[in-house]
Design a protein around this motif. Sequence first.
Motif, PDB file in Angstrom:
ATOM      1  N   PHE A   7       0.785  -1.189   0.637  1.00  0.00           N
ATOM      2  CA  PHE A   7       0.370   0.388  -0.148  1.00  0.00           C
ATOM      3  C   PHE A   7       0.750   0.836  -0.327  1.00  0.00           C
ATOM      4  N   TYR A   8       0.077   2.282  -0.850  1.00  0.00           N
ATOM      5  CA  TYR A   8       1.203   3.653  -0.517  1.00  0.00           C
ATOM      6  C   TYR A   8       0.133   4.566  -0.151  1.00  0.00           C
ATOM      7  N   THR A   9       0.136   5.488   1.015  1.00  0.00           N
ATOM      8  CA  THR A   9      -1.323   6.252   1.091  1.00  0.00           C
ATOM      9  C   THR A   9      -0.801   7.849   0.586  1.00  0.00           C
ATOM     10  N   LEU A  10      -1.764   8.665   0.073  1.00  0.00           N
ATOM     11  CA  LEU A  10      -1.452   9.821  -0.674  1.00  0.00           C
ATOM     12  C   LEU A  10      -2.103  10.793   0.550  1.00  0.00           C
ATOM     13  N   GLY A  11      -1.495  11.929   1.180  1.00  0.00           N
ATOM     14  CA  GLY A  11      -2.271  13.112   1.715  1.00  0.00           C
ATOM     15  C   GLY A  11      -2.444  12.737   3.226  1.00  0.00           C
ATOM     16  N   CYS A  12      -4.150  13.022   3.617  1.00  0.00           N
ATOM     17  CA  CYS A  12      -4.535  12.951   5.196  1.00  0.00           C
ATOM     18  C   CYS A  12      -4.046  11.599   6.251  1.00  0.00           C
ATOM     19  N   LYS A  13      -4.691  12.383   8.083  1.00  0.00           N
ATOM     20  CA  LYS A  13      -4.424  11.321   8.445  1.00  0.00           C
ATOM     21  C   LYS A  13      -6.070  10.482   7.826  1.00  0.00           C
ATOM     22  N   LEU A  14      -6.119  10.855   7.674  1.00  0.00           N
ATOM     23  CA  LEU A  14      -8.275  10.395   7.025  1.00  0.00           C
ATOM     24  C   LEU A  14      -7.466   8.825   6.339  1.00  0.00           C
ATOM     25  N   ASN A  15      -7.028   9.042   5.258  1.00  0.00           N
ATOM     26  CA  ASN A  15      -6.516   8.137   3.984  1.00  0.00           C
ATOM     27  C   ASN A  15      -5.651   7.381   5.005  1.00  0.00           C
ATOM     28  N   PHE A  16      -5.171   7.790   5.854  1.00  0.00           N
ATOM     29  CA  PHE A  16      -4.030   6.262   6.849  1.00  0.00           C
ATOM     30  C   PHE A  16      -4.962   5.596   7.129  1.00  0.00           C
ATOM     31  N   SER A  17      -5.827   5.721   7.986  1.00  0.00           N
ATOM     32  CA  SER A  17      -6.834   5.268   8.947  1.00  0.00           C
ATOM     33  C   SER A  17      -7.437   4.468   7.740  1.00  0.00           C
ATOM     34  N   GLU A  18      -8.135   5.064   6.455  1.00  0.00           N
ATOM     35  CA  GLU A  18      -8.503   4.498   5.590  1.00  0.00           C
ATOM     36  C   GLU A  18      -7.831   3.153   5.208  1.00  0.00           C
ATOM     37  N   THR A  19      -6.364   3.678   4.991  1.00  0.00           N
ATOM     38  CA  THR A  19      -5.733   2.506   4.078  1.00  0.00           C
ATOM     39  C   THR A  19      -5.025   0.793   5.030  1.00  0.00           C
TER      40      THR A  19
END
Length: 441
Positions: A7-19
């Motif tokens: 996985f690679y996550t761009l953007g905000c903390k919300l994206n990290f939680s969803e990843t």
Amino acid sequence: MNKKVAFYTLGCKLNFSETSTIARNFTDEGFDRVDFSENADIYVINTCSVTENADKRFKSIVKQAQKANPKAFVAAVGCYAQLKPQELADVNGVDLVLGATEKFKITDYLNDLSKNDFGEVHSCEIEEADFYVGSYSIGDRTRAFLKVQDGCDYKCTYCTIPLARGISRSDTMESVIANAREISSQNIKEIVLTGVNIGDYGKGEFGNKKHEHTFLDLVRELDKVEGIERLRISSIEPNLLKNETIDLVSKSRAFVPHFHIPLQSGNNEILKKMKRRYMRELYADRVAKIKDVMPHACIGVDVIVGFPGETDAHFLETYNFVNALDISYLHVFTYSERDNTEAVEMEGVVPGNIRSKRSKMLRGLSVKKRRAFYESQLGTTRTVLFESENKEGFIHGFTENYVKVKTPWNPEYVNTLHPVVLTEIDADGLVRFEFVKEFAT
């Protein structure tokens, strides 16, 4: 052999939680999670619409995946995938693009992992994103990001997030508390509450407008959950940060004295053009209230420079307003045009070189503000939560009020809390300290 997913996550903390939540779905299906730099069968990229040059960034990440395994299946999810699905599907190497409602069902789309000639798009109309999927990150870092809310009903003229994430909707109180307990049972010391507009928490689980609970209710109940050492509120709108919440945090067992409050402009005329829901006077009042009950609180501020119609006089008003505020640091965003927003049609476009100059000025001010805040904390006793990385022989950590500290690496400190006295600011701007007592936690 289990299939491998990265996985690679761009953007905000919300994206990290969803990843993290999407990753757990893969684990439940029997996949092994590996680092994005490693050979995997599937690469999932969680995209962001706020990031400047999002398309260029995305293309480089796809190339990175293809370099690791040219035959791997590449999927794009997230905000950019909702807003411009075909644009991402057209990128060489992309096999699957999933919009806002589909991303949590990604494993349902993976019957065949062979490469596609063309990127396949499954994207809903954003009006269909009216249900809530809870998520939190765990096992990724010292702290966990706990999603409590999604979507936004605000219509800020520069923002595409309502188009990417849909209407405001919230998790149930019971679900948030259960997730918080699960996180704390994993020996994670800090939980950061995240969402698109978390102060709007309480709007019905399925997008209805009946308020079951308020953000204040949520803060009050979370503070009672045993086992959570620290709770931190991520970005919250100034008009939704009420006196009662500030007072509760000031007396709280677990909530830390750290607020991040978007300002965007210190000029009321520009705030109106942005369709923000407050004037600068309210913002100043929020800062004053926090500092009145928590003089040591850290306050972060978001500012956008170069918005259409922003004159030199408007910008200087913002600069002087922020300079006079008792705040701790800035996140500076250079305005960039976004399709399907009101602002993109506005007159008075600010030239790129002027946007850059204004951004540089505010970033310089942020450095001064952070330094002044750190200096104000020297000689005080704070509690540090140490991170897990060895960075050039040092271990870093954050105090409850978000002062970043460093000390020579010691693996025993990882993910532990210690009372310290802040002593001096190092050449790199980080703070040195002395332990109040020997390693005990």
